[in-house]
Motif scaffolding. Structure first.
Motif, short mmCIF file in Angstrom:
data_model
loop_
_atom_site.label_atom_id
_atom_site.label_comp_id
_atom_site.label_asym_id
_atom_site.label_seq_id
_atom_site.Cartn_x
_atom_site.Cartn_y
_atom_site.Cartn_z
N ILE A 91 0.71 -1.12 0.08
CA ILE A 91 0.32 0.11 -0.49
C ILE A 91 1.17 1.58 0.30
O ILE A 91 0.54 2.32 -0.48
N LEU A 92 2.45 0.88 0.96
CA LEU A 92 2.74 1.91 0.56
C LEU A 92 3.12 2.16 -0.77
O LEU A 92 3.66 3.48 -1.58
N MET A 93 3.73 1.09 -1.05
CA MET A 93 4.96 0.97 -2.73
C MET A 93 3.34 2.19 -3.46
O MET A 93 3.61 3.24 -4.10
N ASP A 94 2.53 1.75 -3.68
CA ASP A 94 1.43 1.99 -4.53
C ASP A 94 1.43 3.05 -4.03
O ASP A 94 0.67 4.17 -5.14
N LEU A 223 2.41 11.93 1.89
CA LEU A 223 2.33 11.47 0.51
C LEU A 223 0.53 11.45 0.79
O LEU A 223 0.20 10.27 0.85
N GLU A 224 -0.30 12.84 0.97
CA GLU A 224 -1.11 12.96 0.77
C GLU A 224 -1.11 12.76 -0.60
O GLU A 224 -0.77 14.03 -0.91
N PHE A 225 -2.47 12.70 -1.14
CA PHE A 225 -3.64 13.18 -2.79
C PHE A 225 -3.89 15.00 -2.67
O PHE A 225 -4.58 15.25 -2.99
N GLN A 226 -3.11 15.56 -2.49
CA GLN A 226 -3.52 17.06 -1.49
C GLN A 226 -3.74 17.70 -3.44
O GLN A 226 -4.68 18.68 -3.89
N ASP A 227 -3.44 17.29 -4.39
CA ASP A 227 -3.20 17.98 -5.75
C ASP A 227 -4.07 17.41 -6.74
O ASP A 227 -4.22 17.87 -8.22
#
Length: 293
Positions: A91-94, A223-227
């Motif tokens: 999950i971290l890799m993805d 590692l958040e999907f902010q953009d």
């Protein structure tokens, strides 16, 4: 006016390389007014005054940029993950792969510390390697402690600007030391209580190596999907791009829609179930993200 590339940012100075010379420079005052921050990797125009003090005058248009770590014009990202200490987690890799894909940067995967696991763990690792290679990713497995253990990386560095990604403690600095021993970068052992390493790199710097430039950075602090918007997420999964063309509905998000080719591929074993589960988790995370104002 001189032209060069910023290869290091430290203590308010930008170190610009022009040929074999490196000049410490400061940014123009109007950069701050225009809310522009020079980044390592920027191609810039600069000048030296009569006191041999350098000033960056202009920044060329960027191919791409990352915010954390702050770096621009990256050709590829080498995602480094250890197989143990800390434990390899798909999950971290993805998550790393999605973040890199969303910036239109080519990812490659390097799995380290193989000298610390037994044959059973190596066999499990091989199955993950095969899965990611089927998706089109380059995967290199080895150990920085074994002679020639990671030299398979070197052909991929030539002519490229490469950023290193991966959680702290996976062996990023150890890997760079193995590839270029005289660097003597600081490394730290894993914290037994936290299960992760300490950050040993404190600034961003481009290092010439094997015909290319490789970035030693403090790592990805977020590692958040902010953009990333939810409808852009499928394009960050190669298997979604491939199978999504055959979905009945255009703009299919591959979660609740009928006659979804991606879900069919998961059921038939063409897409690993863990990849699809991570996709759904990331999709929910983005859809539930608090709006920014």
């Amino acid at each position: 006016m001189l032209k060069g590339k910023i290869v290091k940012a430290l203590s308010g100075f930008y170190y610009v390389q022009d040929g074999n010379s490196v000049y410490p420079c400061k940014g123009r005052g109007n950069f701050r007014k225009r809310k522009i921050t020079p980044l390592v990797g920027d191609n810039v125009s600069f000048e030296m005054d009569e006191n041999e003090e350098g000033y960056i005058l202009d920044i060329d248009e960027r191919q791409n940029e990352l915010v954390r770590p702050p770096i621009a014009n990256i050709d590829q990202a080498m995602i480094v993950a250890s197989v143990v200490e800390p434990e390899f987690r798909t999950i971290l890799m993805d998550r790393f792969l999605v973040l890199i894909e969303s910036k239109n940067i080519t990812p490659m995967i390097v799995l380290t510390k193989t000298d610390l696991v037994d044959d059973e763990e190596l066999e499990k690792l091989e199955s993950y390697k095969e899965n990611y290679e089927k998706l089109g990713y380059t995967v290199i497995v080895g150990s920085s402690k074994e002679e020639d253990g990671l030299l398979g990386i070197t052909p991929y560095l030539e002519g490229k600007t490469t950023v290193i990604a991966g959680q702290s403690g996976v062996g990023k600095s150890s890997m760079l030391n193995a590839l270029k021993p005289h660097l003597d970068l600081e490394t730290n052992d894993i914290s037994k209580s936290l299960g992760r390493g300490k950050h040993t790199t404190r600034h961003v710097e481009l290092i010439e190596m094997y015909g290319g430039l490789i970035a030693d950075t403090p790592g990805f602090s977020s590692l958040e999907f902010q953009d990333l918007e939810y409808d852009e997420l499928p394009d960050c999964f190669p298997e979604m791009r491939e199978h999504g063309e055959y979905c009945k509905f255009r703009g299919c998000l591959h979660n609740k829609e009928p006659k979804c080719a991606v879900k069919a591929a998961v059921e038939e074993g063409e897409i690993p179930s863990y990849r699809y589960e991570h996709y759904l988790q990331f999709l929910e995370e983005i859809q539930n993200r608090k709006p920014r104002y």
